[in-house]
Design an enzyme around this catalytic site. Sequence first.
Site, mmCIF file in Angstrom:
data_model
loop_
_atom_site.group_PDB
_atom_site.id
_atom_site.type_symbol
_atom_site.label_atom_id
_atom_site.label_comp_id
_atom_site.label_asym_id
_atom_site.label_seq_id
_atom_site.Cartn_x
_atom_site.Cartn_y
_atom_site.Cartn_z
ATOM 1 N N TYR A 137 23.785 48.674 42.768
ATOM 2 C CA TYR A 137 23.690 49.419 44.178
ATOM 3 C C TYR A 137 22.480 48.310 45.026
ATOM 4 O O TYR A 137 21.689 48.849 45.998
ATOM 5 C CB TYR A 137 22.819 51.063 43.881
ATOM 6 N N LYS A 189 29.845 47.065 30.198
ATOM 7 C CA LYS A 189 31.040 46.737 30.371
ATOM 8 C C LYS A 189 31.074 45.902 29.847
ATOM 9 O O LYS A 189 31.916 45.212 30.594
ATOM 10 C CB LYS A 189 31.389 47.552 31.961
ATOM 11 N N ASP A 222 32.990 53.185 28.721
ATOM 12 C CA ASP A 222 34.061 54.497 29.152
ATOM 13 C C ASP A 222 34.304 54.704 27.473
ATOM 14 O O ASP A 222 34.213 56.104 27.135
ATOM 15 C CB ASP A 222 35.173 53.357 28.947
ATOM 16 N N ASP A 246 24.448 56.627 37.388
ATOM 17 C CA ASP A 246 24.262 58.064 38.374
ATOM 18 C C ASP A 246 25.639 58.774 37.465
ATOM 19 O O ASP A 246 25.785 59.528 37.561
ATOM 20 C CB ASP A 246 24.147 56.775 38.957
ATOM 21 N N ASP A 250 25.760 62.761 36.207
ATOM 22 C CA ASP A 250 26.367 63.822 36.697
ATOM 23 C C ASP A 250 27.048 64.607 35.413
ATOM 24 O O ASP A 250 27.782 65.635 35.340
ATOM 25 C CB ASP A 250 27.628 63.936 37.686
#
Length: 354
Positions: A137, A189, A222, A246, A250
């Site tokens: 970001y 990752k 993942d 982020d 959720d």
Amino acid sequence: MKTLTIAVIAGDGVGTEVIPPGKRVLEAVGKKHNVTFAFQDFDWGAGHFARWGRMMPAGAIDLLQPCDAIYLGAVGHPQIPDHITLNGLLLPIRRAFDQYANVRPAYLYPGVESPLAGRRGGEIDLVIVRENTEGEYAQIGGFLYQHQREEVAIQTAVFTRRGIERVVRFAFDLAVKRNKKKRVTSITKSNAQGYSMVLWDRTFQEVASHYPDVETESLLVDAAAMNFIRRPQSFDVVVASNLFGDILSDLAAGIIGSMGLAASANLDPEHRFPSMFEPVHGSAPDIAGKGVVNPLAAILTGAMMLEHLEMQQAAQEVEAAVAAVLASGTMRTPDLGGNNSTEEVAAAVLEKLG
Ligand SMILES: NC(=O)c1ccc[n+]([C@@H]2O[C@H](COP(=O)([O-])OP(=O)(O)OC[C@H]3O[C@@H](n4cnc5c(N)ncnc54)[C@H](O)[C@@H]3O)[C@@H](O)[C@H]2O)c1
């Protein structure tokens, strides 16, 4: 009587519906602890953008700086592109005040049903610590041949050793402070992102070596997403980059039953600047204006603010009041399967607070 000055940005959509009950709860608990909250309301957000072409005024950071904390609802409007609302308000505040740790607890309250079969209250109890000032970001990049057929977009993620190290250290300190499973899971990752995420992995190992009593785990994002579903009870503190943190928060909100229960704090752990407290959810235009948004995420966010302002007892009282309302099983907004209004649920919390 002590006075704490709180900058309030209710923002857009349901942000304007969850902040008033959140303020009432803070006022009520403050009274019990001889603290007055001096709220300074700023009407920044989509309305400000419509009038002035910017989400907040040029001097906004200077206005916020002297406050003890910032309490924010949500920003976002269907008629304004999301990258404008986010980059015009939230991200500049997080960066200006070096709020590098975004702390997002996910707790399955007794009385709330998880969409995961057979999970009991208290069984899911994790905290996501998201790096909050750099990473994906960082907003560095640009367009070439914009709006032409050959259009190219470049978006660069920025990872610094300093940035990774301080947020990972914060995560380990939190695991020690929580004194629960004493486990920190790092999410990357690094199989595919062979520079930035490799630096993250290496820095994580270095910091971990200073915390021999804390168990560690490293997962690819993942696999982490799958394990949040398969074995959510195994997580304690989870540390991740800006983007991964982020997304996973959720998911974490989903498995604890609702986005309407997910609180969050953007912390400057060193207390050099005001920290900012906002529920994880957005402006929820699909339910805005109907009076049914769940206010508990914003109220629990207020409890995180109290804790940061060294009002631990008051924070626990607010959490206990929320837990009692949820455990009663009779008072809940539609996201939790009930048919009560925002105001009714907020009133129930105030009543439990006494
Ligand atoms: N921190 C922020 O201000 C923030 C965070 C996320 C999204 N946004 C913005 O909000 C807008 C809407 O985004 P979105 O729809 O992807 O995410 P959202 O979080 O606003 O809503 C996602 C879903 O969850 C539900 N929901 C969210 N909070 C709830 C609550 N407290 N009670 C009951 N139900 C709730 C909504 O009704 C919706 O169905 C966009 O403009 C987005 O950019 C802002």
